[in-house]
Structure formats: structure tokens, C-alpha cells
Design a protein around this motif. Structure first.
Motif, PDB file in Angstrom:
ATOM      1  N   UNK A 238      10.773  -5.363  69.847  1.00  0.00           N
ATOM      2  CA  UNK A 238      11.470  -4.675  70.936  1.00  0.00           C
ATOM      3  C   UNK A 238      12.942  -5.050  71.022  1.00  0.00           C
ATOM      4  N   UNK A 239      13.247  -6.279  70.602  1.00  0.00           N
ATOM      5  CA  UNK A 239      14.629  -6.753  70.724  1.00  0.00           C
ATOM      6  C   UNK A 239      15.546  -6.184  69.645  1.00  0.00           C
ATOM      7  N   UNK A 240      14.959  -5.522  68.642  1.00  0.00           N
ATOM      8  CA  UNK A 240      15.755  -5.071  67.489  1.00  0.00           C
ATOM      9  C   UNK A 240      15.736  -3.545  67.413  1.00  0.00           C
ATOM     10  N   UNK A 241      16.805  -2.908  67.836  1.00  0.00           N
ATOM     11  CA  UNK A 241      16.808  -1.439  67.774  1.00  0.00           C
ATOM     12  C   UNK A 241      16.878  -0.924  66.333  1.00  0.00           C
ATOM     13  N   UNK A 242      16.541   0.336  66.142  1.00  0.00           N
ATOM     14  CA  UNK A 242      16.714   0.995  64.844  1.00  0.00           C
ATOM     15  C   UNK A 242      15.750   0.524  63.773  1.00  0.00           C
ATOM     16  N   UNK A 243      14.494   0.833  63.948  1.00  0.00           N
ATOM     17  CA  UNK A 243      13.522   0.442  62.924  1.00  0.00           C
ATOM     18  C   UNK A 243      13.470   1.471  61.810  1.00  0.00           C
ATOM     19  N   UNK A 244      12.894   1.050  60.691  1.00  0.00           N
ATOM     20  CA  UNK A 244      12.674   1.971  59.581  1.00  0.00           C
ATOM     21  C   UNK A 244      11.948   3.208  60.123  1.00  0.00           C
ATOM     22  N   UNK A 245      12.515   4.382  59.924  1.00  0.00           N
ATOM     23  CA  UNK A 245      11.833   5.571  60.462  1.00  0.00           C
ATOM     24  C   UNK A 245      10.627   5.957  59.606  1.00  0.00           C
ATOM     25  N   UNK A 246       9.784   6.823  60.151  1.00  0.00           N
ATOM     26  CA  UNK A 246       8.681   7.382  59.362  1.00  0.00           C
ATOM     27  C   UNK A 246       7.450   6.499  59.274  1.00  0.00           C
ATOM     28  N   UNK A 247       7.351   5.504  60.165  1.00  0.00           N
ATOM     29  CA  UNK A 247       6.153   4.648  60.171  1.00  0.00           C
ATOM     30  C   UNK A 247       5.226   5.125  61.291  1.00  0.00           C
ATOM     31  N   UNK A 248       3.973   5.362  60.935  1.00  0.00           N
ATOM     32  CA  UNK A 248       3.002   5.837  61.928  1.00  0.00           C
ATOM     33  C   UNK A 248       1.883   4.830  62.070  1.00  0.00           C
ATOM     34  N   UNK A 249       1.586   4.476  63.308  1.00  0.00           N
ATOM     35  CA  UNK A 249       0.519   3.495  63.573  1.00  0.00           C
ATOM     36  C   UNK A 249      -0.767   4.206  63.968  1.00  0.00           C
ATOM     37  N   UNK A 250      -1.846   3.807  63.318  1.00  0.00           N
ATOM     38  CA  UNK A 250      -3.158   4.354  63.657  1.00  0.00           C
ATOM     39  C   UNK A 250      -4.065   3.221  64.135  1.00  0.00           C
ATOM     40  N   UNK A 251      -5.122   3.591  64.892  1.00  0.00           N
ATOM     41  CA  UNK A 251      -6.009   2.532  65.411  1.00  0.00           C
ATOM     42  C   UNK A 251      -6.793   1.838  64.298  1.00  0.00           C
ATOM     43  N   UNK A 252      -7.009   0.557  64.487  1.00  0.00           N
ATOM     44  CA  UNK A 252      -7.741  -0.300  63.550  1.00  0.00           C
ATOM     45  C   UNK A 252      -9.118  -0.567  64.149  1.00  0.00           C
ATOM     46  N   UNK A 253     -10.052  -0.959  63.324  1.00  0.00           N
ATOM     47  CA  UNK A 253     -11.409  -1.191  63.844  1.00  0.00           C
ATOM     48  C   UNK A 253     -11.492  -2.556  64.538  1.00  0.00           C
ATOM     49  N   UNK A 254     -10.838  -2.629  65.665  1.00  0.00           N
ATOM     50  CA  UNK A 254     -10.816  -3.842  66.499  1.00  0.00           C
ATOM     51  C   UNK A 254     -11.836  -3.614  67.609  1.00  0.00           C
TER      52      UNK A 254
END
Ligand code: PMP
Length: 460
Positions: free
Chosen positions: A175-191
Motif C-alpha cells: 500500500x505504501x508504494x504507488x504504481x505497481x506492475x500493471x496487468x496482475x490479476x488476483x484470484x482466490x486460492x483454496x484457503x
């Protein structure tokens, strides 16, 4: 099995002892406020051997952190020390030039793969960190596919550099670092202990992966075909969460069907940690790219590598370079480590000691209502703590257990959501006696912490 000058853990002073305190104060003055471990494990280290570590005040601890899973054969295994010492006088730094010891290392690593993969895979040596390996894997897959997006999973950890951090779930540092690598998508894990879809075991049909399958097959799903799917098979920093077999197998089937390279980040799970050389073997899948690092040398000398399908080897000379790709000392140690693992049947020890640790943790969990789940694979274990009344992550209790464990002569880590999981990464060659000693220390720690905590929370 470990070679050690120490017989057992023993504390002579309170923690931190007076000398440790001096070093910690000096560190506070001269080093970055971004430092982490000494905040939770307030000791200065004098030396270590086998499964034990001694601080500068002469306190001896059993080390269940092992350099964050790096020291697979414990501290300074004598045969690895001998191999490194010999190499030190021969040749130390070799960029990516071939050398006899590098050749032996490469051959030894490939020989640890399942038989059907050995001839199909080749290696690329990266800059010597896990994060650099992850960056290289993403780069390789982007170059090969010509695609830009990457899919990864909630709760995953892949490192602290820009792209690796972009693939990491934990928000506190991101959160403290703006401008992340674009195009990353997070999906749910089997937690499953905290199902990301809010389902219970009786309503779950591994819907987390169904969601991914449908999203990638939906012409209106909004996500273009990615360059790679990157995943840990057991999320380590995320709280020791082994993915379910069905989850992983369906990710593999989907990525095959859609021709998306599947990258397994085995930085933490690799080199025997889960009981097989790589964790993917236990999921009956074959990934396209493996990222390995931490325990490749077995002694803490830095190294990282991709092991990937030759069909992907289309990148150009210099596509992923780095000055420190040719650490001959790490290669020498790594060759010796594989010899020791084979000769001493270390993977069998992982299975036997892992079962004992699991049983001890289950017993421990049965004693406290604060234990939500015991999870792990091989010698990678965690116990998730949650408030029995609200279900909220019991982060303060986990930290209290970590501190109490240290006072009882055992070094453990915390991780997971809000750091509510007490984590253990013992040496893979730990003896049954050392493990029993650690379990006794952990039980004492839990009893102390649980008592304090229950009293403080006014819930007696
Ligand atoms: N991937 C995983 C799964 C890890 O556990 C880690 C380190 N904890 C990394 C990547 C990053 O490795 P490094 O700290 O060497 O960059």
C-alpha cells in the motif's frame, strides 16, 4: 542426524540478554527502520550449528526459522562447509561461464526432477534471490507468449522487488508504494479455513478454481489471455496454506487447455521442504516453469534458478542477466547437499519428522480454543490462531507465542493474514530428539501465552 556441538537449547539470561541488547540498540541507530526479524526475535547471533543457534549472551535456541527456510541441512553442515571451503580456494565468481562445479550442480538439480521431466527441462541462473527468479519467470513467459497480463492468487508471496511485489497479496507493504506492475490479476486460492468465497466445506466444490476457469473462458470476463499463471503450492508467508490437490490439478488442466505457462514458485517449498524435492510432485502435475532459490545451496549461500520447459527457451542472449549468477560456492554446497540428501535419506526424515510435528501440533491445538487450524506439508507447518468468540485473526496471541517460544529456547516465525499463524521451518535433517525438544518448548510457550492472553482478554 544433525552434526552439532550443541546438545539442547538452554537460556542463561532473559531475552534479549545484555549483550544482544547492545547490538540491537546499535542496529537501531545505524540500520534501516525497514528491518524485520530483530523486532520479533530480539537477539544478536554469535554462531550456529546444526539445528541450534547461539546468541551473543550464550543462550542456545532450537532454530525453527532456519533463515526463512534456507538452511535445509541446518547451520553449517560440516560436509557442505568442507565443499565450500575447497571451492573457495579454486574459483568463486563466474558470471554465467560454465565451470565443472556448475555443471555438476546443474546435472544434480535436473536429476532430482521426476524422471519424465529430466530431459525436457533446462535451467536459467538468475540474480541470487527468490524475487529475482520470479521476475525472470514472468519475463520469460511474457517474451514467449507475447502477452502482458499475469494471474496469481490471493495470499501469495513472491518477493519484494517491483514485479514480485505486484504479484504478492499482502497489502501492508504494497500500500505504501504507488504504481505497481500493471496487468496482475488476483484470484482466490483454496484457503479453506477462511474460504475466499465464504463457503463452508459442505457447500464447497472447489468453487475458487471454478471462478478462475469461468473468468478465463468468459468472452466478457474482462481479462485478456495472460502470459502466465504464477502460484505457490503451499503458501508460506501467506500462512502455510497447502493448496488442495483438486485446485492445483484444475489450474494445471486449465492452463494446458488455454496454453498459458504455469509457473510454480517453489522458492520456499523446493529442495525437499515438503517431503518431495519439489512440492508439485505431490500434486501429480508437471509445471512449465519452476522457480527455486532458498535451499538450493543448503547452507545459506545465495542462488536462484528457473527450471523450465525447453520449448519456452526462445528468449535472446542477455534476456535476464545479473552479476551474481555464478556463485561457485553455492554450487559446491548444492552438489554436496544433494549427496547428503540422497545418502542420509533426508526426504524420508522429512516425512517421519513431519508426521510427528503434525501430531504434536494437533495435540497442542486441542488444548486451546484459540487454535483454528493446523496446516502443513513435510516440514513446513503452521498453526493458525483466531479469537474463539469472533473468529478474528489472533495476531497478538501469535506474537505472544513467538516471544514465549523464544524464552523457552525455540525460534519460530509468524505469518499469514495479520500474522496470526505461528510458523515452523525446521531443518530437514532434524532428529526425533530435537523435534521432541522443540514440541515441548512450543507447548510451554502456548501454555504461557494462552494463559496471559486469556487473562488479559478477560475471558476466563
Ligand atoms: N517466493 C516465495 C514463495 C518466498 O517464500 C519468498 C521469500 N520468502 C520469495 C519468493 C522471495 O525470495 P527472496 O526473499 O529471496 O527474494
Amino acid at each position: 542426524m544433525t552434526h552439532t556441538a550443541y546438545r539442547r537449547a538452554a537460556l542463561r539470561t532473559p531475552v534479549p540478554g545484555p549483550l544482544s541488547k547492545q547490538y540491537l540498540d546499535r542496529q537501531d541507530e545505524h540500520e534501516s527502520s525497514a528491518r524485520t526479524y530483530p523486532r520479533r526475535l530480539p537477539i544478536a547471533v554469535k554462531r550456529a550449528q546444526g539445528s541450534y543457534l547461539e546468541d551473543v549472551d550464550g543462550n542456545v535456541y532450537l532454530d525453527f526459522l532456519t533463515g526463512a527456510g534456507v538452511l535445509s541441512l541446518g547451520h553449517s553442515h560440516p560436509e557442505l562447509v568442507a565443499a565450500v571451503t575447497t571451492q573457495l580456494g579454486e574459483f568463486v565468481h563466474g558470471l554465467d561461464l560454465p565451470t565443472p562445479i556448475k555443471d555438476r550442480f546443474t546435472e544434480a538439480q535436473l536429476s532430482m526432477l521426476p524422471e519424465g521431466m529430466r530431459d525436457r527441462m533446462k535451467m536459467h541462473f538468475c540474480g541470487p534471490t527468490g524475487a529475482n527468479g520470479v521476475e525472470a519467470a514472468v519475463k520469460l513467459c511474457k517474451i514467449v507468449t507475447g502477452r502482458s497480463d499475469v494471474i496469481t492468487f490471493q495470499g501469495g508471496f513472491h518477493g519484494s522487488t517491483a514485479a514480485a511485489m505486484a504479484l504478492t497479496g499482502a497489502l501492508d507493504t504494497k500500500e505504501a508504494v504507488p504504481n505497481h506492475l500493471p496487468g496482475v490479476h488476483f484470484f482466490p486460492y483454496s484457503y479453506c479455513a477462511r474460504c475466499p468465497l465464504g463457503l463452508t466445506p459442505d457447500t464447497c466444490e472447489t468453487n475458487c478454481v471454478t471462478y478462475l476457469e469461468r473468468a478465463l473462458n468468459d468472452s466478457n470476463g474482462g481479462i485478456v489471455k495472460p502470459a502466465a499463471v504464477v502460484m505457490e503450492l503451499v503458501q508460506g508467508e501467506g500462512g502455510v496454506i497447502p493448496a488442495t490437490k483438486e485446485f492445483v490439478q484444475r489450474v494445471r488442466a486449465l492452463t494446458r487447455e488455454l496454453e498459458i505457462p504455469m509457473v510454480v514458485d517453489e522458492v520456499q517449498t523446493g529442495c525437499g521442504r515438503t517431503g518431495t524435492w519439489f512440492a508439485f510432485e505431490q500434486y501429480d502435475i508437471e509445471p512449465d516453469v519452476i522457480v527455486a532459490s532458498k535451499a538450493l545451496s543448503g547452507i545459506g549461500l545465495p542462488i536462484a534458478a528457473l527450471i523450465y520447459d525447453k520449448a519456452l527457451d526462445t528468449w535472446k542472449p542477455g534476456a535476464h542477466i545479473g552479476t551474481f549468477r555464478g556463485n561457485q560456492l553455492a554450487f559446491a554446497a548444492g552438489v554436496a547437499a544433494i549427496e547428503v540428501v540422497r545418502r542420509d535419506r533426508v526426504l524420508e526424515n522429512v516425512a517421519a519428522r513431519g508426521a510427528e510435528l503434525q501430531a504434536a501440533l494437533n495435540e497442542l491445538a486441542a488444548r486451546t480454543p484459540w487454535a483454528r487450524e493446523v496446516r502443513g506439508l513435510g516440514l513446513m507447518w503452521g498453526i493458525e490462531l483466531a479469537d474463539p468468540a469472533t473468529g478474528a485473526p489472533a495476531s497478538a496471541l501469535a506474537r505472544e507465542v513467538q516471544a514465549a517460544a523464544l524464552r523457552n529456547g525455540l525460534i519460530v516465525e509468524v505469518g499469514g493474514r495479520a500474522d496470526c499463524v505461528v510458523r515452523m521451518l525446521p531443518p530437514l535433517n532434524i532428529s526425533a530428539e530435537e523435534l521432541a525438544e522443540a514440541c515441548a518448548a512450543l507447548t510451554a510457550a502456548f501454555d504461557e501465552a494462552d494463559e496471559d492472553f486469556t487473562a488479559a482478554a478477560g475471558r476466563e
